[in-house]
Design a protein around this motif. Structure first.
Motif, PDB file in Angstrom:
ATOM      1  N   ASP A 357       0.829  -1.205   0.000  1.00 51.02           N
ATOM      2  CA  ASP A 357       0.000   0.000   0.000  1.00 51.02           C
ATOM      3  C   ASP A 357       0.864   1.255   0.000  1.00 51.02           C
ATOM      4  N   GLU A 358       2.173   1.102  -0.151  1.00 49.24           N
ATOM      5  CA  GLU A 358       3.095   2.239  -0.152  1.00 49.24           C
ATOM      6  C   GLU A 358       3.444   2.706  -1.560  1.00 49.24           C
ATOM      7  N   LEU A 359       2.956   1.990  -2.571  1.00 45.57           N
ATOM      8  CA  LEU A 359       3.198   2.361  -3.959  1.00 45.57           C
ATOM      9  C   LEU A 359       1.917   2.196  -4.764  1.00 45.57           C
ATOM     10  N   PHE A 360       1.759   2.987  -5.813  1.00 46.14           N
ATOM     11  CA  PHE A 360       0.629   2.833  -6.721  1.00 46.14           C
ATOM     12  C   PHE A 360       1.052   3.394  -8.081  1.00 46.14           C
ATOM     13  N   PRO A 361       0.452   2.940  -9.185  1.00 48.14           N
ATOM     14  CA  PRO A 361       0.885   3.404 -10.513  1.00 48.14           C
ATOM     15  C   PRO A 361       0.318   4.777 -10.859  1.00 48.14           C
ATOM     16  N   MET A 362       1.202   5.678 -11.306  1.00 47.62           N
ATOM     17  CA  MET A 362       0.805   6.966 -11.882  1.00 47.62           C
ATOM     18  C   MET A 362       1.388   7.037 -13.284  1.00 47.62           C
ATOM     19  N   GLY A 363       0.685   7.715 -14.174  1.00 41.55           N
ATOM     20  CA  GLY A 363       1.162   7.751 -15.548  1.00 41.55           C
ATOM     21  C   GLY A 363       0.923   9.076 -16.237  1.00 41.55           C
ATOM     22  N   ALA A 364       1.760   9.340 -17.230  1.00 34.47           N
ATOM     23  CA  ALA A 364       1.648  10.465 -18.160  1.00 34.47           C
ATOM     24  C   ALA A 364       2.670  10.234 -19.256  1.00 34.47           C
ATOM     25  N   TYR A 365       2.512  10.908 -20.391  1.00 34.56           N
ATOM     26  CA  TYR A 365       3.467  10.812 -21.490  1.00 34.56           C
ATOM     27  C   TYR A 365       3.744   9.370 -21.900  1.00 34.56           C
ATOM     28  N   GLU A 366       2.633   8.580 -21.925  1.00 35.06           N
ATOM     29  CA  GLU A 366       2.691   7.223 -22.468  1.00 35.06           C
ATOM     30  C   GLU A 366       3.542   6.284 -21.615  1.00 35.06           C
ATOM     31  N   PHE A 367       3.644   6.577 -20.303  1.00 31.47           N
ATOM     32  CA  PHE A 367       4.480   5.742 -19.442  1.00 31.47           C
ATOM     33  C   PHE A 367       3.939   5.781 -18.023  1.00 31.47           C
ATOM     34  N   ALA A 368       3.752   4.605 -17.414  1.00 34.04           N
ATOM     35  CA  ALA A 368       3.286   4.503 -16.030  1.00 34.04           C
ATOM     36  C   ALA A 368       4.335   3.793 -15.191  1.00 34.04           C
ATOM     37  N   TRP A 369       4.432   4.203 -13.924  1.00 34.88           N
ATOM     38  CA  TRP A 369       5.412   3.606 -13.023  1.00 34.88           C
ATOM     39  C   TRP A 369       4.995   3.883 -11.583  1.00 34.88           C
ATOM     40  N   PRO A 370       5.411   3.031 -10.608  1.00 29.06           N
ATOM     41  CA  PRO A 370       4.972   3.226  -9.223  1.00 29.06           C
ATOM     42  C   PRO A 370       5.504   4.511  -8.586  1.00 29.06           C
ATOM     43  N   VAL A 371       4.631   5.156  -7.819  1.00 34.69           N
ATOM     44  CA  VAL A 371       4.927   6.392  -7.096  1.00 34.69           C
ATOM     45  C   VAL A 371       4.640   6.151  -5.616  1.00 34.69           C
ATOM     46  N   ALA A 372       5.399   6.811  -4.744  1.00 29.78           N
ATOM     47  CA  ALA A 372       5.170   6.687  -3.303  1.00 29.78           C
ATOM     48  C   ALA A 372       3.791   7.214  -2.949  1.00 29.78           C
ATOM     49  N   SER A 373       3.047   6.461  -2.136  1.00 32.21           N
ATOM     50  CA  SER A 373       1.668   6.825  -1.819  1.00 32.21           C
ATOM     51  C   SER A 373       1.553   7.779  -0.639  1.00 32.21           C
ATOM     52  N   ASP A 374       2.646   8.020   0.098  1.00 30.78           N
ATOM     53  CA  ASP A 374       2.562   8.819   1.326  1.00 30.78           C
ATOM     54  C   ASP A 374       3.859   9.601   1.471  1.00 30.78           C
ATOM     55  N   ALA A 375       3.786  10.941   1.363  1.00 35.64           N
ATOM     56  CA  ALA A 375       5.032  11.715   1.376  1.00 35.64           C
ATOM     57  C   ALA A 375       4.780  13.186   1.686  1.00 35.64           C
ATOM     58  N   TRP A 376       5.870  13.851   2.086  1.00 34.68           N
ATOM     59  CA  TRP A 376       5.948  15.307   2.169  1.00 34.68           C
ATOM     60  C   TRP A 376       6.661  15.798   0.916  1.00 34.68           C
ATOM     61  N   LEU A 377       6.361  17.060   0.526  1.00 26.69           N
ATOM     62  CA  LEU A 377       6.981  17.583  -0.680  1.00 26.69           C
ATOM     63  C   LEU A 377       7.259  19.086  -0.525  1.00 26.69           C
TER      64      LEU A 377
END
Length: 490
Positions: A357-377
């Protein structure tokens, strides 16, 4: 990132409602004085003095009308003015007389090309790669249509890239008499200090890569002002539609939670070509409030952005997501400082194709890859606008330095940092970015591992088989990319 367009020369525009009221008062006083002129004429014995009085009143009236017109222009919200400036810059280039107009519709567009040089041993399979010895390639072609018919407004933008294309923007709206605006369709989500977050660069900051700046979704947005407050309220039924490409769901401009056809084992091994899985965004609410401090030595816009939405799971349970951000822009003379701090969380189950549950797929520009689900930025940008009045072949240049980082709550992941040094050069219809970016967690910046080999995209956690990305960031290795984006806007 083969994506961006010129942004406003000033990232914030303050609301001057007190000046508006002062102009109206002065105009009323002048009109009242003029209304009394016949009585003055009756009583006056010196025609020359009376003539001077009338001329002075006329001068005051002209001044009041000019101040009133300027004050009315200032009543647009900072957000709306930024978006208007963005649209105007996107259309800037050839004079208005040279543009194509069909009734109330103005047609424009842009063509852009990239030169890339960076940490790319042997190229790579990731998005927007370039050869280590330099690579020059066509980036984008796009068509813009802007509608303005009395109070009816609209915007349409469609983009073509190498092998895929998609709708970028498409909405109809209404300009109300009080300066507020309603937009219905695929429009920019109000989150952060402006259309592009804090950034002035071609790469943007890391907010963009987790869907928290310059993100387009399908819904309704209302923009208004109350005193010194600029307010945005929005509801989005879903993210924008997937365009035409070969990916499962990632032929799109803005980063969104998407469906993909990969899976990840608990040890991080990536399996390609499985049944579609992931998430789709639904029923998202956004509120943004920005307060403009007008009577200070440094013009300051201080704001807060809130976002909440649902996630519709594909071959996994549904979830939800939220984000909260505080942001500020400070402008002094031609200096602009923009800062932002955001916390976001995608609340999902671990029973999914990524085995966590710490990763999930995000996509744009014809490419998807796992992103951290919980973070500060956190993110910061400092820039300076230099208008080159004495250089005939250059209108302006804006140098900048920017830093942002995705600081993940999961201690097993490496943080993802991005540093950009660059400048944006403007001349007529030309807008050129020259950027030198360094990152230890952005797959658009280099693909070299510590071993000097290309990234593998085979195991999320491996230093050699992993990737410098926005999720686990297995390849926690600093890479660089020098990028020149040549854009001509017509």
């Amino acid at each position: 990132m083969n994506n961006y367009e010129p942004r406003a020369l000033s990232a914030s525009s303050n609301c001057q409602r007190p000046a508006h009221r002062r102009a109206r008062t002065l105009l009323a006083l002048s009109l009242a004085s003029l209304a009394g002129a016949p009585q003055l004429a009756t009583a006056a014995t010196d025609p020359a003095a009376l003539e001077r009085r009338v001329l002075e009143l006329q001068r005051q009236l002209d001044q009041a009308e000019a101040e009133l017109a300027a004050a009315k222009a200032e009543t647009l919200s900072a957000t709306k003015k930024a978006e208007v400036a963005e649209a105007e810059l996107a259309k800037a280039g050839s004079p208005q007389a040279d543009k194509i107009t069909v009734g109330p519709v103005t047609i424009g567009g842009a063509i852009r090309a990239n030169y890339i040089l960076g940490s790319y041993p042997g190229g790579g399979n990731g998005p927007s790669r370039g050869g280590n010895g330099g690579n020059f390639a066509l980036d984008t072609f796009r068509i813009n249509m802007d509608l303005k018919y009395e109070q009816l407004v609209g915007k349409l933008e469609y983009r073509w890239y190498d092998g895929y294309n998609f709708l970028h923007t498409g909405w109809l709206g209404w300009d109300f008499d009080d300066g507020s605006q309603l937009q219905v369709g695929v429009n920019r989500v109000p989150f952060g200090p402006g259309p592009y977050g804090v950034s002035q660069s071609w790469f943007f900051d890391q907010h963009y890569y987790v869907g928290l700046s310059d993100d387009m979704d399908l819904g309704i947005k209302y923009i208004t002002d109350i005193g010194n407050w600029s307010l945005d309220f929005a509801y989005y039924a879903r993210s924008e539609w997937n365009g035409n490409g070969t990916s499962q769901d990632s032929a799109r401009y803005g980063y969104d939670a998407v469906v993909w056809d990969n899976a990840v084992a608990p040890n991080g091994d990536v399996t390609y070509g499985v049944l579609p899985n992931g998430y789709e965004e639904r029923n998202q609410f956004n509120v943004r409030a920005i307060y403009s401090f007008n009577d200070t030595a440094v013009d300051t816009d201080l704001g807060v952005s809130l976002q909440y939405g649902q996630l519709k799971g594909r071959r996994t349970d549904d979830g939800h997501h939220w984000a909260a951000s505080v942001h500020m822009t400070n402008s002094w003379n031609n200096w602009l400082l923009a800062t932002q701090l955001t916390r976001y969380k995608y609340d999902i189950d671990s029973d999914n194709a990524l085995s966590t549950d710490e990763l999930f797929p995000m996509g744009a520009y014809e490419f998807a890859w796992p992103v951290a689900s919980d973070a500060w930025l956190p993110a910061i940008s400092l820039s300076y606008l230099y208008e080159t009045n004495r250089i005939p072949w250059l209108d302006s240049v804006r140098p900048y330095v920017e830093y942002s980082s995705i600081i993940k709550e999961d201690n097993n992941f490496n943080d993802s940092q991005l540093v950009t040094l660059g400048a944006a050069w403007a001349r007529g219809g030309w807008y050129i970015y020259t950027d030198l970016a360094f990152s230890d967690g952005n797959y658009f910046v280099g693909n070299e591992t510590e071993a000097g080999t290309p990234e593998g995209y085979t195991n999320l956690f491996s230093p050699t088989g992993g990737v410098g990305d926005f999720g686990a960031n297995g390849n926690d290795h600093w890479n660089y990319r020098f990028n020149i984006n040549f854009g001509y806007y017509f």
